[in-house]
Design an enzyme around this catalytic site. Structure first.
Site, mmCIF file in Angstrom:
data_model
loop_
_atom_site.group_PDB
_atom_site.id
_atom_site.type_symbol
_atom_site.label_atom_id
_atom_site.label_comp_id
_atom_site.label_asym_id
_atom_site.label_seq_id
_atom_site.Cartn_x
_atom_site.Cartn_y
_atom_site.Cartn_z
ATOM 1 N N HIS A 153 0.830 -1.210 0.000
ATOM 2 C CA HIS A 153 0.000 0.000 0.000
ATOM 3 C C HIS A 153 0.865 1.261 0.000
ATOM 4 O O HIS A 153 0.588 2.221 -0.734
ATOM 5 C CB HIS A 153 -0.911 -0.017 1.229
ATOM 6 N N GLU A 163 -2.260 -5.518 -4.269
ATOM 7 C CA GLU A 163 -2.926 -5.121 -3.031
ATOM 8 C C GLU A 163 -4.323 -5.734 -2.939
ATOM 9 O O GLU A 163 -4.756 -6.176 -1.861
ATOM 10 C CB GLU A 163 -3.000 -3.591 -2.993
ATOM 11 N N ASN A 192 26.211 -22.497 -7.734
ATOM 12 C CA ASN A 192 26.964 -23.733 -7.916
ATOM 13 C C ASN A 192 26.702 -24.709 -6.776
ATOM 14 O O ASN A 192 26.618 -25.919 -6.992
ATOM 15 C CB ASN A 192 28.458 -23.418 -8.012
#
Length: 691
Positions: A46, A68, A426
């Site tokens: 918000h 929202e 990795n």
């Protein structure tokens, strides 16, 4: 109202909110029923929406508004969080990050996010009711591959971009298999096998798995790093039977950027919902879960710590550099004044210098703290990255972060992000086994990757440790010999540590299969070169079947430290106090010779005895001629060693400065400092004396 004056504040606070959203979304994924977390996420979204609307960035505000709405349904218990909703919200956060980065680069923050908005709208309206969303068949129907169809994620782009910068050839290769071929998968394998012998494949389309299973029409394409000429490779590919055509294009950084942008645009067009009414939004495919990001993502400024805006200011890093250099000169002059006051015996001068020393000490602490930043500013983006990788690889990974509060110089913080990304990817891809392999080996399904940071002396150590399969010496040597990195005779004489260091050889890879995620070769080569350029080093410790530990040692590039000044003949040296256990005097008969090594007894145990005069070839002092010798007992972790010196001068605060680029690196010396009398003293690196 002119909003430009607030743009810098908007960018910083937007990055803060996006980081908070990512962290809390990860927490919510672990506890989907916790409405308290949803409330926090809703408030951040918000606030971000309001900021974007105020600044006039409508696309950003619109997408945040749709997020929202979905979060509002969840917090009011009208909607239950499920995997598809999590994936859609994470994709929304990725899009928001790209928009903010575009704004940071001077853009307007616009992006085509119609597919994401459609998915959020479907979730909000209830058109999506759970289960598996229908998957579009755009990729399956495409029989030809164009450069814009190959998407690169942030990591892959970073590898290619850095390889170009380091002088490697980065090629885009398109191969078309003959229509009469009955074994197109075999022909593709032959092309991949030929290319692997002289370079590294970073990304292929379709994926390697699809090509092996012949899930492609006639063509495939890939990004490739090599030192060979494009024409030579094209000729080699065409020499393989049933290959109809091969196109090899050498890329520079500008062309690579253009192709990345085209791929992003193409991906969004392909992912957009069809005009006809649909009952459910398309499920994000595995390739879209990690949307391509601009390379500047890894270079973003570290978000500031939460504080009231009115109590913080932003200062250019160059100004802090100037401040540090000026204070370094002040510290040298202070030492000179202290020496003069001691020599003259003037009480008034001594009192004034003592007061100056106290004030400058306080100033010193403040100046140092200005440049120090917690490594958390780098670590905080890794949980989300590991989450996405684990889903892509179908593995269960627990990332455990410790020591995130450890502070490091800001200039180093800005540079270590990419190397750590390489090492973590990795560890997840090559280190931790698949679920089936772990179960077969008697391990829990959940693999663990530890990311640790801690101080040791004048260095910061960052460790990436996994509980995976580890590194097998014989397999590593066999691959190294096959690739021509070493000969069998050389390999037989190498220690385990030396064999492990082969992983950092340019173009070296231990992967059994080509992976779109990572490859031990270009990635670790980049890690080694980057860490070395920062004055640090990387070591590997591995136990086959149990896991691997990559330890990155980083220096404090410019710092003011407390040190013990010692004399060797006419030369002076400084030993960092943080590495000193104690000082003592030993008699000549106390020094023993054990298996060719000098040792002394310390605290009922034997420790190595090192002669600095021998190590550095001091012409006018030899401790072997002395009946008794002063020693400094230094420590690295749990290991101790005694260093022989001629005389202790005293404790002092010194400015640690590098030796510069004109002098070669000297083992055992971390830098130099200027003393109060104008002499230059070399600063010892205790870590180099203890192996």
């Amino acid at each position: 109202m002119d909003m430009n004056q607030y743009l810098s504040m908007f960018i910083d606070e937007s990055n803060d909110h996006l980081q908070s959203l990512n962290e809390n979304m990860l927490q919510l994924e672990g506890s989907p029923e916790d409405l308290g977390i949803v409330q926090v996420i809703f408030r951040s979204a918000h606030t971000l929406k309001g900021m974007a609307a105020t600044m006039g960035f409508e696309d950003l505000a619109s997408l945040t508004h749709k997020m929202e709405n979905v979060l509002d349904l969840v917090r009011n218990e009208k909607l239950k969080m499920q995997d598809f909703i999590f994936d859609t919200l994470f994709k929304s956060l990725d899009a928001l990050e790209n928009m903010v980065q575009d704004i940071t680069g001077g853009g307007e923050g616009k992006a085509d996010v119609s597919s994401i908005v459609a998915a959020l709208q479907a979730i909000e309206s209830g058109e999506w009711t759970g289960g598996t969303a229908p998957v579009t068949e755009v990729n399956q129907s495409s029989s030809t591959v164009t450069p814009s169809a190959v998407e690169l994620d942030e990591f892959q782009y970073s590898v290619l971009d850095q390889s170009i910068a380091e002088g490697h050839r980065v090629l885009y290769i398109e191969v078309l298999v003959s229509e009469q071929s009955q074994l197109k998968g075999v022909r593709a394998y032959m092309v991949f096998d030929m290319l692997e012998r002289s370079g590294e494949i970073v990304k292929s389309f379709p994926t390697v798995q699809d090509i092996e299973q012949e899930k492609f029409e006639r063509s495939f394409s890939l990004y490739y790093i090599t030192t060979k000429e494009a024409q030579e490779l094209e000729k080699g590919i065409m020499s393989i039977s049933e290959i109809e055509s091969a196109k090899v294009i050498q890329l520079d950084q500008e062309t690579l950027q253009q192709m990345t942008n085209q791929a992003a645009a193409t991906a969004e067009v392909e992912a957009a919902p069809v005009p006809a009414p649909v009952d459910a939004p398309p499920e994000p495919s595995s390739s879209s879960k990690e949307e391509p990001k601009k390379p500047v993502v890894t270079k973003t400024a570290a978000p500031k710590q939460a504080a009231a805006p009115s109590r913080t200011i932003r200062v250019d890093i160059e100004r802090l550099d100037v401040l540090m250099n000026l204070f370094s000169e002040l510290l040298i002059d202070r030492s000179r004044l202290e020496q003069l006051a001691s020599e003259t015996g003037n009480n008034d001068l001594s009192d004034t210098v003592a007061h100056l020393s106290r004030v400058s000490t306080d100033l010193q602490n403040i100046v140092l703290k200005l440049r120090m930043v917690p490594v958390d500013t780098v670590f905080n983006r890794f949980p989300r990255m590991i989450r996405d990788l684990a889903k892509t690889l179908d593995k269960k990974i627990d990332l455990v972060i410790t020591g995130a509060e450890t502070e490091l110089d800001r200039t180093v913080i800005d540079e270590i992000g990419d190397p750590l990304v390489h090492l973590l990817r990795n560890a997840v891809d090559h280190g931790v086994e698949s679920i089936a392999e772990r179960v077969a080996a008697g391990k829990p399904e959940l693999g663990t990757v530890n990311l640790r940071a801690f101080h040791s002396g004048n260095h910061v150590f960052i460790e990436i440790e996994d509980d995976g399969k580890g590194i097998y010496r014989d397999n590593l040597l066999r691959t190294a010999v096959k690739r021509g990195v070493v000969t069998e005779e050389q390999g037989a004489k190498m220690s385990d540590d030396e064999v492990n260091q082969l992983l950092f050889a340019p173009g070296f890879s231990t992967a059994d299969k080509i992976s779109d995620i990572s490859g031990r070769g270009v990635g670790l080569d980049v890690v080694k070169s980057k860490i070395t350029s920062l004055g640090g080093n990387v070591t590997i410790h591995s136990t086959p079947g149990k896991g691997t530990n990559f330890s990155v040692q980083l220096p404090l590039t410019l710092s003011i430290i407390a040190a013990m000044l010692v004399r060797l003949g006419s030369e002076k040296y400084a030993v960092p106090l943080s590495s000193i256990v104690e000082t003592a005097i030993v008699q000549r008969e106390q020094v023993r010779n054990i298996h060719g090594n000098k040792m002394i007894t310390f605290r009922e145990s034997l420790i190595p005895y090192l002669s600095l005069s021998e190590v550095f070839g001091v012409p006018d002092f030899n401790d072997a001629d002395e009946q008794e010798t002063e020693i400094v007992v230094i420590r690295k972790g749990e290991r101790l060693a005694a260093v022989a010196v001629e005389e202790f001068i005293g404790q002092s605060e010194i400015v640690l400065k590098s030796m510069g680029t004109y002098l070669p690196a000297i083992e055992g010396i971390s830098g130099a400092t200027i003393l109060g009398d104008g002499q230059v003293a070399l600063i010892l690196d205790p870590n180099a004396f203890i192996k």
